[in-house]
Design an enzyme around this catalytic site. Structure first.
Site, short mmCIF file in Angstrom:
data_model
loop_
_atom_site.label_atom_id
_atom_site.label_comp_id
_atom_site.label_asym_id
_atom_site.label_seq_id
_atom_site.Cartn_x
_atom_site.Cartn_y
_atom_site.Cartn_z
N HIS A 137 0.83 -1.20 0.00
CA HIS A 137 0.00 0.00 0.00
C HIS A 137 0.87 1.25 0.00
O HIS A 137 1.90 1.32 0.67
CB HIS A 137 -0.92 0.01 1.22
CG HIS A 137 -2.11 0.88 1.05
ND1 HIS A 137 -2.05 2.26 1.16
CD2 HIS A 137 -3.40 0.59 0.74
CE1 HIS A 137 -3.25 2.76 0.95
NE2 HIS A 137 -4.09 1.78 0.68
N HIS A 138 0.42 2.26 -0.76
CA HIS A 138 1.20 3.50 -0.89
C HIS A 138 1.29 4.25 0.44
O HIS A 138 2.16 5.10 0.62
CB HIS A 138 0.56 4.40 -1.95
CG HIS A 138 1.54 5.21 -2.72
ND1 HIS A 138 2.62 5.83 -2.14
CD2 HIS A 138 1.61 5.52 -4.05
CE1 HIS A 138 3.31 6.49 -3.05
NE2 HIS A 138 2.73 6.31 -4.22
N SER A 139 0.41 3.97 1.38
CA SER A 139 0.51 4.62 2.69
C SER A 139 1.73 4.12 3.46
O SER A 139 2.19 4.79 4.39
CB SER A 139 -0.75 4.34 3.51
OG SER A 139 -0.91 2.95 3.75
N ASN A 336 6.20 8.36 3.09
CA ASN A 336 6.14 9.01 1.79
C ASN A 336 6.86 10.36 1.82
O ASN A 336 6.53 11.22 2.64
CB ASN A 336 4.68 9.21 1.37
CG ASN A 336 4.06 7.95 0.82
OD1 ASN A 336 4.15 7.67 -0.38
ND2 ASN A 336 3.45 7.16 1.69
#
Length: 494
Positions: A137-139, A336
């Site tokens: 997941h990009h989180s 991120n």
């Protein structure tokens, strides 16, 4: 226990029943012998390295009522067998069958009751190959952190032994409701002051980009008031920005294309590869970078594909170009640190050399615009709102994108990858293909990743908007052949 940043949380809030924000890597490997079994080898390798793969061990802890961003904890119920899965492609087991399976596998959300990742070992491929599709997941990670994570998951030699600390890590006890609410209260007090500083910094940069003397003066005065004791506190640990002269924002507007519409939950994937040495050589001969070549190939491929469909706009397409903000000195590695800039694609130019020059100029301008605008503040700005507010904004943007053109047509990203070979046990990895994400209004993503001697290209699209994605992938590769021939012809003596 670690709290997600505001930008990390945005990738959670942006998800719905048809938009999924995980990023993936498709690894294509070669069996070392007929008796090699990929699934147990990959599962064993992950088990031996799980102690150094922090994003794979941690799961979400939500804050009640969305009052603050969630937290990561080391999952006390971690189950590796839930995450490592076994799949296969149908005969004849070529790249087309592999791409079709990948498109189906990435078209599903992550289970938020577990750490946000899964890894599929894919067998049935021809030529003694197998593949591993890992979705995270990009989180949890951005593209650069994901690449670092993958290198930790793999081995750097075919005969590597087990790590000394194999499988040793400590789970965490989930925090109480009272504890996370208390932290939310403290964070709520800090946000307004931080927001004031960020607004001043952003206003100053925007004013300088627009060359508005009145706006520059106002922003300078506001920011000047934050350079005393208050500014010192709010800027603790941060360097001052360069206040030098900055360029003007270019007026780029994205035209409509077949893929700039609301997306479905179905995906189409295609991958291709180019020899990295040849790409570098073409760029060097033309005085261009690999980034220039990548953008030129995307522009040329899209031009040919849209022309064949009779849908090429008169104005150039525009692309969001992700920009990594990593300096190497971040306290938190697994988060991120990414922003982006917008560049024109040379879809309106006739001829591969003209398109390469156009790509070079567009990227140079995009870099200057990024320096002028407050794009590097994106991770901090995203942290100013609570999840309740950012979710509302995400939903509003989604509804807006169904009726209004997005500010860019697609995402184009070029990520430098490992320069040395990597392995699963004795099995060598031959290709490292990126698989990214799409969203409403932007139904196409082209991401390129280098690996040893290859430049691997991954295209992801909404299956209903671009059912013939393989044709677009072929057009991108065909553009390289045109560019290589054009560069060679230009260097021949008259």
């Amino acid at each position: 226990m670690k709290q997600l940043s505001g930008l990390d949380s945005v990738f959670l809030d942006a998800e719905d029943d048809h938009q999924f924000t995980h990023v993936s890597q498709l690894l294509i490997l070669e069996r070392p012998d007929a008796d090699f079994e990929p699934y147990p080898a990959w599962r064993r390798q992950l088990a031996d390295r799980i102690h150094q793969l922090e994003p794979l061990r941690r799961r979400l802890v939500e804050v009640p009522f969305g009052l603050d961003h969630p937290y990561w904890i080391a999952d006390p119920d971690f189950d590796l067998d839930f995450h490592v899965r076994h799949s296969a492609v149908p005969p004849p087991g070529g790249d087309g069958e592999l791409d079709e399976l990948v498109g189906r596998l990435v078209a599903a959300p992550m289970d938020r009751d577990h750490p946000l990742w899964v890894s599929h070992v894919i067998e049935g491929l021809d030529d003694d190959r197998f593949a591993i599709l890992t979705m995270i997941h990009h989180s949890a990670v951005d593209g650069a952190a994901g690449a670092d994570l993958l290198e930790l998951m793999l081995e750097d030699s075919p005969d590597a032994g087990r790590p000394a600390e194999a499988g040793r890590w400590r789970a965490e006890t989930p925090p109480s409701t009272a504890e996370v609410l208390a932290r939310a209260a403290v964070n709520g007090v800090r946000r307004p002051a931080r927001g004031l500083l960020l607004a001043a910094r952003a206003g100053q940069k925007l004013a300088r980009a627009s060359r508005s003397p009145a706006a520059i003066d106002l922003a300078d005065k506001v920011r000047g008031t934050l350079r005393g004791p208050l500014g010192s506190v709010l800027n603790a640990g941060r360097s001052r920005d360069d206040d030098g002269r900055l360029p003007r924002l270019p007026p780029l507007v994205a035209p409509r294309t077949p893929f700039n519409h609301p997306i479905s939950r179905y995906r189409r994937f295609a991958h291709r590869s180019l020899p990295l040495a040849e790409v570098k050589a073409v760029g060097k001969q033309a005085g261009a970078t690999i980034n220039d070549v990548v953008v030129a190939l995307c522009g040329g491929g899209l031009r040919h594909w849209l022309t064949e469909r009779g849908e090429l706009p008169d104005r150039p397409l525009t692309a969001l170009i992700p920009v990594s903000l990593r300096s190497g000195d971040e306290e938190e590695r697994w988060t991120n640190r990414v922003s982006g800039t917008i560049a024109a694609l040379p879809t309106d130019l006739d001829g591969p050399l003209e398109r390469l020059r156009g790509a070079h100029e567009a990227l140079d301008l995009a870099k200057e615009v990024f320096k002028a605008l407050p794009g590097e503040l994106a991770p901090e700005v995203a942290g100013l709102g609570t999840p309740l507010a950012t979710t509302a904004v995400s939903r509003a943007v989604t509804r807006w994108s169904t009726a209004t053109p997005a500010p860019f047509n697609l995402v184009v990203s070029n990520v430098p990858g490992p320069t040395d070979p990597l392995y699963v046990g004795p099995a060598p990895m031959r290709h490292y293909v990126p698989v990214s994400a799409i969203a409403d209004g932007v139904g196409l993503n082209i991401t390129v990743q280098s690996y040893v001697d290859q430049l691997d290209i991954g295209l992801l699209a909404c299956a209903e908007l671009i059912p013939d994605l393989a044709d677009l992938a072929d057009a991108v590769v065909a553009e390289f052949d045109l560019l290589r021939d054009a560069v060679g012809s230009a260097e021949e003596p008259a």
